[in-house]
Design a protein around this motif. Sequence first.
Motif, PDB file in Angstrom:
ATOM      1  N   THR A   1       7.421   1.827 -16.478  1.00  0.00           N
ATOM      2  CA  THR A   1       8.349   2.847 -15.982  1.00  0.00           C
ATOM      3  C   THR A   1       7.621   4.157 -15.691  1.00  0.00           C
ATOM      4  N   SER A   2       6.773   4.580 -16.602  1.00  0.00           N
ATOM      5  CA  SER A   2       6.013   5.820 -16.402  1.00  0.00           C
ATOM      6  C   SER A   2       5.107   5.716 -15.183  1.00  0.00           C
ATOM      7  N   ILE A   3       4.438   4.580 -15.046  1.00  0.00           N
ATOM      8  CA  ILE A   3       3.544   4.370 -13.898  1.00  0.00           C
ATOM      9  C   ILE A   3       4.321   4.438 -12.595  1.00  0.00           C
ATOM     10  N   GLN A   4       5.473   3.765 -12.565  1.00  0.00           N
ATOM     11  CA  GLN A   4       6.281   3.730 -11.339  1.00  0.00           C
ATOM     12  C   GLN A   4       6.793   5.120 -10.967  1.00  0.00           C
ATOM     13  N   ILE A   5       7.303   5.845 -11.950  1.00  0.00           N
ATOM     14  CA  ILE A   5       7.835   7.186 -11.676  1.00  0.00           C
ATOM     15  C   ILE A   5       6.730   8.102 -11.149  1.00  0.00           C
ATOM     16  N   LEU A   6       5.574   8.080 -11.779  1.00  0.00           N
ATOM     17  CA  LEU A   6       4.474   8.944 -11.360  1.00  0.00           C
ATOM     18  C   LEU A   6       3.983   8.597  -9.961  1.00  0.00           C
ATOM     19  N   LYS A   7       3.989   7.314  -9.622  1.00  0.00           N
ATOM     20  CA  LYS A   7       3.558   6.910  -8.282  1.00  0.00           C
ATOM     21  C   LYS A   7       4.560   7.365  -7.220  1.00  0.00           C
ATOM     22  N   VAL A   8       5.845   7.290  -7.544  1.00  0.00           N
ATOM     23  CA  VAL A   8       6.861   7.760  -6.595  1.00  0.00           C
ATOM     24  C   VAL A   8       6.758   9.271  -6.423  1.00  0.00           C
ATOM     25  N   LEU A   9       6.549   9.989  -7.506  1.00  0.00           N
ATOM     26  CA  LEU A   9       6.392  11.442  -7.414  1.00  0.00           C
ATOM     27  C   LEU A   9       5.186  11.809  -6.556  1.00  0.00           C
ATOM     28  N   GLU A  10       4.127  11.027  -6.662  1.00  0.00           N
ATOM     29  CA  GLU A  10       2.945  11.261  -5.835  1.00  0.00           C
ATOM     30  C   GLU A  10       3.266  11.047  -4.357  1.00  0.00           C
ATOM     31  N   ILE A  11       4.015   9.990  -4.063  1.00  0.00           N
ATOM     32  CA  ILE A  11       4.403   9.701  -2.681  1.00  0.00           C
ATOM     33  C   ILE A  11       5.274  10.817  -2.115  1.00  0.00           C
ATOM     34  N   LEU A  12       6.241  11.278  -2.897  1.00  0.00           N
ATOM     35  CA  LEU A  12       7.120  12.351  -2.426  1.00  0.00           C
ATOM     36  C   LEU A  12       6.342  13.647  -2.214  1.00  0.00           C
ATOM     37  N   LYS A  13       5.359  13.883  -3.060  1.00  0.00           N
ATOM     38  CA  LYS A  13       4.522  15.080  -2.909  1.00  0.00           C
ATOM     39  C   LYS A  13       3.719  15.007  -1.613  1.00  0.00           C
ATOM     40  N   ILE A  14       3.164  13.826  -1.322  1.00  0.00           N
ATOM     41  CA  ILE A  14       2.398  13.624  -0.085  1.00  0.00           C
ATOM     42  C   ILE A  14       3.313  13.767   1.128  1.00  0.00           C
ATOM     43  N   ALA A  15       4.502  13.145   1.052  1.00  0.00           N
ATOM     44  CA  ALA A  15       5.450  13.203   2.167  1.00  0.00           C
ATOM     45  C   ALA A  15       5.897  14.630   2.435  1.00  0.00           C
ATOM     46  N   GLN A  16       6.147  15.364   1.369  1.00  0.00           N
ATOM     47  CA  GLN A  16       6.572  16.757   1.520  1.00  0.00           C
ATOM     48  C   GLN A  16       5.458  17.593   2.154  1.00  0.00           C
ATOM     49  N   ALA A  17       4.233  17.345   1.747  1.00  0.00           N
ATOM     50  CA  ALA A  17       3.096  18.071   2.309  1.00  0.00           C
ATOM     51  C   ALA A  17       2.934  17.760   3.793  1.00  0.00           C
ATOM     52  N   GLN A  18       3.127  16.498   4.172  1.00  0.00           N
ATOM     53  CA  GLN A  18       3.042  16.115   5.579  1.00  0.00           C
ATOM     54  C   GLN A  18       4.100  16.804   6.418  1.00  0.00           C
TER      55      GLN A  18
ATOM     56  N   SER B   1       0.825  -1.212   0.000  1.00  0.00           N
ATOM     57  CA  SER B   1       0.000   0.000   0.000  1.00  0.00           C
ATOM     58  C   SER B   1       0.856   1.257   0.000  1.00  0.00           C
ATOM     59  N   GLN B   2       0.266   2.323  -0.477  1.00  0.00           N
ATOM     60  CA  GLN B   2       0.948   3.612  -0.473  1.00  0.00           C
ATOM     61  C   GLN B   2       1.283   4.056   0.952  1.00  0.00           C
ATOM     62  N   SER B   3       0.365   3.818   1.880  1.00  0.00           N
ATOM     63  CA  SER B   3       0.589   4.233   3.272  1.00  0.00           C
ATOM     64  C   SER B   3       1.763   3.483   3.892  1.00  0.00           C
ATOM     65  N   ALA B   4       1.931   2.200   3.541  1.00  0.00           N
ATOM     66  CA  ALA B   4       3.043   1.410   4.064  1.00  0.00           C
ATOM     67  C   ALA B   4       4.372   1.961   3.564  1.00  0.00           C
ATOM     68  N   ILE B   5       4.395   2.359   2.294  1.00  0.00           N
ATOM     69  CA  ILE B   5       5.626   2.910   1.719  1.00  0.00           C
ATOM     70  C   ILE B   5       5.951   4.261   2.361  1.00  0.00           C
ATOM     71  N   ILE B   6       4.948   5.098   2.534  1.00  0.00           N
ATOM     72  CA  ILE B   6       5.178   6.415   3.141  1.00  0.00           C
ATOM     73  C   ILE B   6       5.658   6.273   4.580  1.00  0.00           C
ATOM     74  N   SER B   7       5.053   5.347   5.317  1.00  0.00           N
ATOM     75  CA  SER B   7       5.462   5.103   6.702  1.00  0.00           C
ATOM     76  C   SER B   7       6.927   4.681   6.774  1.00  0.00           C
ATOM     77  N   ALA B   8       7.325   3.756   5.894  1.00  0.00           N
ATOM     78  CA  ALA B   8       8.705   3.285   5.869  1.00  0.00           C
ATOM     79  C   ALA B   8       9.653   4.395   5.416  1.00  0.00           C
ATOM     80  N   LEU B   9       9.191   5.220   4.477  1.00  0.00           N
ATOM     81  CA  LEU B   9      10.009   6.325   3.985  1.00  0.00           C
ATOM     82  C   LEU B   9      10.335   7.306   5.111  1.00  0.00           C
ATOM     83  N   PHE B  10       9.363   7.556   5.971  1.00  0.00           N
ATOM     84  CA  PHE B  10       9.600   8.470   7.092  1.00  0.00           C
ATOM     85  C   PHE B  10      10.544   7.858   8.125  1.00  0.00           C
ATOM     86  N   LEU B  11      10.567   6.527   8.220  1.00  0.00           N
ATOM     87  CA  LEU B  11      11.554   5.880   9.090  1.00  0.00           C
ATOM     88  C   LEU B  11      12.959   6.154   8.564  1.00  0.00           C
TER      89      LEU B  11
END
Length: 262
Positions: free
Chosen positions: A240-257, A191-201
């Motif tokens: 590749t396009s799907i993966q890059i866009l999903k990572v950019l979305e995660i970084l955008k969410i993380a930055q906003a948090q 899940s996206q939330s699992a990745i974001i949680s681990a990213l903040f660790l």
Amino acid sequence: MSDINTLKESADEIALNNTAGVYKLIKDNTTYWVKVCGENKSNFVRYISSLIAKVESLSFLKTNALLTPEDRFEHEKLIISHLKEKGFPVPNIIDENDDYFITLDAGTPFEQVDPSLINEQLIEQLLLIFSVLHTNNIAHGRPALRDILVNDENEVQLIDFEEATLKANSKLKARDIFLLLMDLHRIESISQSAIISALFLWKGKVDDQDWQALISMGNRLQKLAFVGRLILKFKPRNKTSIQILKVLEILKIAQAQCTTEG
């Protein structure tokens, strides 16, 4: 474990009869892997990338592919030995010479692990391992799920350090995380939330400069996100396009948090 001389004889035969690569060797019901030296990965694109990477702001494009096969092989063995001395989770080299090295099987590639076993704790463990790597100023260089092993105890090990860098700067560490997040998106059960949680660790363990380098990389690539969306209009399944866009979305969410918490 098999007798070392028997292993050497089998590894010698593998190296003699095969081109460069990694080969499975089973002796006495124990699995080993033999990595044979010799693959030349130099090409024009990598040559240009290496030249561009000399500019500090573009150092994340650094590659070891222009090294001779022999130098790259020795480099990988040096990195593995260095990490082993620090107690880092990497496979132990049982025997080595100029032509090959042998390691004991350390688990299943992450991409082949049963999705039901991939939970939030495993993702967090993975990002924490990279945080240890990065706080020691080492970049893996090419983190892919095929180079991440999971054993029967759900413990993670890293392999394939041909592109690794000692004394890595923040941009190379950021590249590690961006590429890792891209590959994690190949597994739909994560899940996206699992990745974001681990990213903040990871963020909590590394220097703020490393985090800022990752955010800066995301912001730069965000300006080119329209290219990925355009590709998907014509090729909806372009991974590749799907993966890059999903990572950019995660970084955008993380930055906003981070902004909200700040």
